[in-house]
Write an enzyme that holds these catalytic residues in place. Structure first.
Site, mmCIF file in Angstrom:
data_model
loop_
_atom_site.group_PDB
_atom_site.id
_atom_site.type_symbol
_atom_site.label_atom_id
_atom_site.label_comp_id
_atom_site.label_asym_id
_atom_site.label_seq_id
_atom_site.Cartn_x
_atom_site.Cartn_y
_atom_site.Cartn_z
ATOM 1 N N ASN A 214 -11.235 16.505 35.212
ATOM 2 C CA ASN A 214 -9.963 15.793 35.107
ATOM 3 C C ASN A 214 -8.977 16.528 34.203
ATOM 4 O OD1 ASN A 214 -10.639 13.888 36.927
ATOM 5 N ND2 ASN A 214 -10.944 12.215 35.486
ATOM 6 N N GLY A 263 -0.293 9.730 36.703
ATOM 7 C CA GLY A 263 -0.670 8.443 36.115
ATOM 8 C C GLY A 263 -2.077 8.111 36.565
ATOM 9 N N CYS A 266 -7.422 7.341 35.490
ATOM 10 C CA CYS A 266 -8.341 8.363 34.973
ATOM 11 C C CYS A 266 -7.683 9.470 34.147
ATOM 12 C CB CYS A 266 -9.128 8.972 36.130
ATOM 13 S SG CYS A 266 -10.259 7.784 36.856
#
Ligand SMILES: NC(=O)c1ccc[n+]([C@@H]2O[C@H](COP(=O)([O-])OP(=O)(O)OC[C@H]3O[C@@H](n4cnc5c(N)ncnc54)[C@H](O)[C@@H]3O)[C@@H](O)[C@H]2O)c1
Length: 445
Positions: A214, A263, A266
Site C-alpha cells: 500500500n 482516499g 486503506c
C-alpha cells in the site's frame, strides 16, 4: 473445510462468500447485530460487484451462514479468520483493539485446536500479540488448548473484490509451522489452480508485505500528483508525461494517473500506521510522511481551482459534484476526496448538488439532511442551475457525457475535472472553461 470469519465488512464478507463458493462451510460472526440481521434476510450491506449473487447462492446451499454468537463461531471452524477493522488511532498507529478483542473472544470459547488467521491489516508483531493475548485468556481459564496464528494479509481491491479474491495475484501466508502452511495452502487451492500464487514467509514479513504494497502504491500516485502540480506551473501536460514515462517497462502504466488525491479505507490509514510503526521502531519514515502530506494537500486542488476561477467569491454559488465514492465501483466514502471538496465548498459558503451511481445512501448517512447539499438521482439532475461541475470519481458513465446537455444545464460552462477524463482542446472548442490536473490551465506564471 469449516471456516469461521470474525468481521463481516468488505474483507470478511468477501472472504466468507468466496470460500463458501469454493465449497467450504463458512460461518460469519459480527458484533454488529443489525448487520447480521440484514445479512440473514439476504441484504448485502455494501456495494461490491458480483457479491450479492454469491451470497445468495451459497446461503441457499447452506454453506454461508451469519451469527452474532461467538461460541457458535469458535465451535464451527478449524480456521478462525480475523477480518475486523484496524482504524487509525489518534497518533496514526493502527488501533488493534478490535483484532485483540476478537482473538480473546476466540480464546474464551476454544475447546480444541484452532488456526487463527489474521486477515486484517496489522502492524509487524501483531501475530505475536494475538498469541500472547490468547495465551493469557487460556491461562486464566486454566486450560491447555493448542492453536497457531497465521498472518494472511488481504490484497483485494474494493470494487473488484470478488474477482481479486477468486483470482488473486498472490496469497501471502506468514507462518512459522510448515504443517499449518500446508493446511492454508489446501484452503486456498481452488484459487490457485493455473499457477502457484501462494507465497509462504515468516509472519513479520507477511505483516510488513501488506503495508509495503500500500505504501508503494500510495507513493506512486503521490509522486505523479506532485509532477502534475509542477506541470501546471511550467506549462507542460502531465498526460503526455504519463504516457512518456509509462512506456518504460521499469515504470509501467499502472497507478500513475494524476488526480485529486487518494482516499479509501486503506491507503491513508496504512501510510499513517507505517509512519507511526517506523517511529516506534526508532526510524523516521520521511518519505512516507511526505506522501501523506502531499496527498492531503492534493485533496484540496479542486476547491483551490474553483475558488481561483470564481475570484474567491463562492458564497451563494452552487457546484455540481459528480462522484462521491473514493473510487469507482464502490459505495465506500472513507477518506474520499469528495468529502474534502464538499467540506471546502461549504466552508466557502457554496451549495453542492451531488450525484454518485451507488454512494448516495452512504452520503446521506454521513451528512444527513442539510440545506447546502442536494443528493441527486442522476448526473443530469445535479447540473441543474449549478455554476460549475466538479468531477471527483472516474465512474464509467462520466467518461463520455453529452457535453451540449451539460452546457445547457450549467449556469456557466466550467468543468473542474479531478480525474483528467476529457480532452482539453475538445472542451475548449465546445466553449467550456476546463480545469484538469496538471494540464497547464491557469497556474503558469
Ligand atoms: N476494505 C478493503 O479494501 C481492505 C483491503 C485489504 C485489507 N483490508 C483490511 O481488512 C480489515 C477489515 O477491513 P474492512 O474494510 O473489511 O472493515 P469494515 O469496517 O468494513 O468491517 C469490519 C467489521 O468487523 C466487525 N467487528 C469488529 N469487532 C469485531 C469482533 N470482535 N468480532 C466480530 N466482528 C467484529 C465490525 O462490526 C465490522 O462489521 C482492516 O484491517 C483493513 O485494513 C481492507
Amino acid at each position: 473445510m469449516r471456516v469461521t470469519i470474525f468481521g463481516t465488512g468488505y474483507v470478511g464478507l468477501v472472504t466468507g462468500a468466496c470460500l463458501a463458493e469454493a465449497g467450504n462451510h463458512v460461518l460469519c460472526v459480527d458484533i454488529d447485530a443489525a448487520k447480521i440481521e440484514r445479512l440473514k434476510r439476504g441484504e448485502i450491506p455494501i456495494y461490491e460487484p458480483g457479491l450479492e449473487a454469491i451470497v445468495e447462492r451459497t446461503g441457499e446451499a447452506g454453506r454461508l451462514r451469519f451469527t452474532t454468537d461467538v461460541a457458535e463461531g469458535v465451535a464451527h471452524g478449524l480456521f478462525q479468520f480475523i477480518a475486523v477493522g484496524t482504524p487509525a488511532d489518534e497518533d496514526g498507529s493502527a488501533d488493534l483493539s478490535y483484532v485483540l478483542e476478537a482473538a480473546r473472544s476466540i480464546a474464551r470459547n476454544m475447546t480444541e485446536y484452532r488456526i487463527i488467521v489474521d486477515k486484517s491489516t496489522v502492524p509487524v508483531g501483531t501475530a505475536d500479540r494475538v498469541k500472547a493475548a490468547m495465551r493469557a485468556v487460556l491461562e486464566e481459564r486454566g486450560v491447555d488448548v493448542q492453536f497457531d496464528v497465521v498472518s494472511n494479509p488481504e490484497f483485494l481491491k474494493e470494487g473488484a473484490a470478488v474477482e481479486d479474491f477468486m483470482k488473486p495475484e498472490r496469497v501471502v501466508i506468514g507462518v512459522d509451522d510448515p504443517r499449518t502452511a500446508e493446511l492454508l495452502r489446501t484452503l486456498y487451492e481452488p484459487f490457485n489452480r493455473n499457477r502457484d500464487r501462494v507465497i509462504v514467509m515468516d509472519p513479520r514479513s507477511a505483516e510488513l508485505t501488506k503495508y509495503a504494497a500500500n505504501a508503494m502504491l500510495a507513493a506512486r500516485i503521490t509522486l505523479m500528483n506532485e509532477l502534475a502540480n509542477l506541470a501546471e506551473r511550467v506549462g507542460a501536460d502531465i498526460e503526455h508525461v504519463r504516457t512518456g514515462i509509462g512506456s518504460d517497462p521499469r515504470i509501467g502504466y499502472s497507478f500513475i494517473y494524476p488526480g485529486c488525491g487518494y482516499g479509501g479505507s486503506c491507503f491513508p490509514k496504512d501510510v499513517k500506521a507505517l509512519v507511526a510503526a517506523s517511529k516506534e521502531a526508532g526510524y523516521s519514515a520521511d518519505m512516507l510522511r511526505a506522501v501523506e502530506l502531499v496527498n492531503s494537500r492534493q485533496k484540496h486542488v479542486l476547491s483551490d481551482k474553483i475558488k481561483r476561477h470564481f475570484g474567491g467569491a463562492l458564497a451563494g454559488k452552487t457546484i455540481a459534484v459528480w462522484g462521491l465514492s473514493f473510487k469507482p465501483n464502490t459505495d465506500d466514502m472513507r477518506e474520499a476526496s469528495s468529502r474534502v471538496l464538499i467540506e471546502d465548498l461549504w466552508a466557502a459558503g457554496c451549495n453542492v448538488r451531488a450525484y454518485d451511481p451507488v454512494a448516495l445512501t452512504e452520503a446521506r448517512r454521513l451528512y444527513g439532511e442539510r440545506d447546502n447539499l442536494v443528493l441527486c438521482r442522476t448526473a443530469d439532475e445535479a447540473l441543474a442551475g449549478a455554476d460549475g461541475l466538479a468531477i471527483v470519481t472516474e465512474w464509467r458513465e462520466f467518461r463520455s457525457p453529452d457535453f451540449d446537455a451539460i452546457k445547457a444545464k450549467l449556469r456557466t460552462p466550467v468543468i473542474f475535472d479531478g480525474r483528467n477524463l476529457y480532452d482539453p482542446s475538445l472542451l475548449r472548442r465546445m466553449g467550456f472553461r476546463y480545469f484538469a490536473i496538471g494540464r497547464g490551465d491557469s497556474l503558469r506564471p
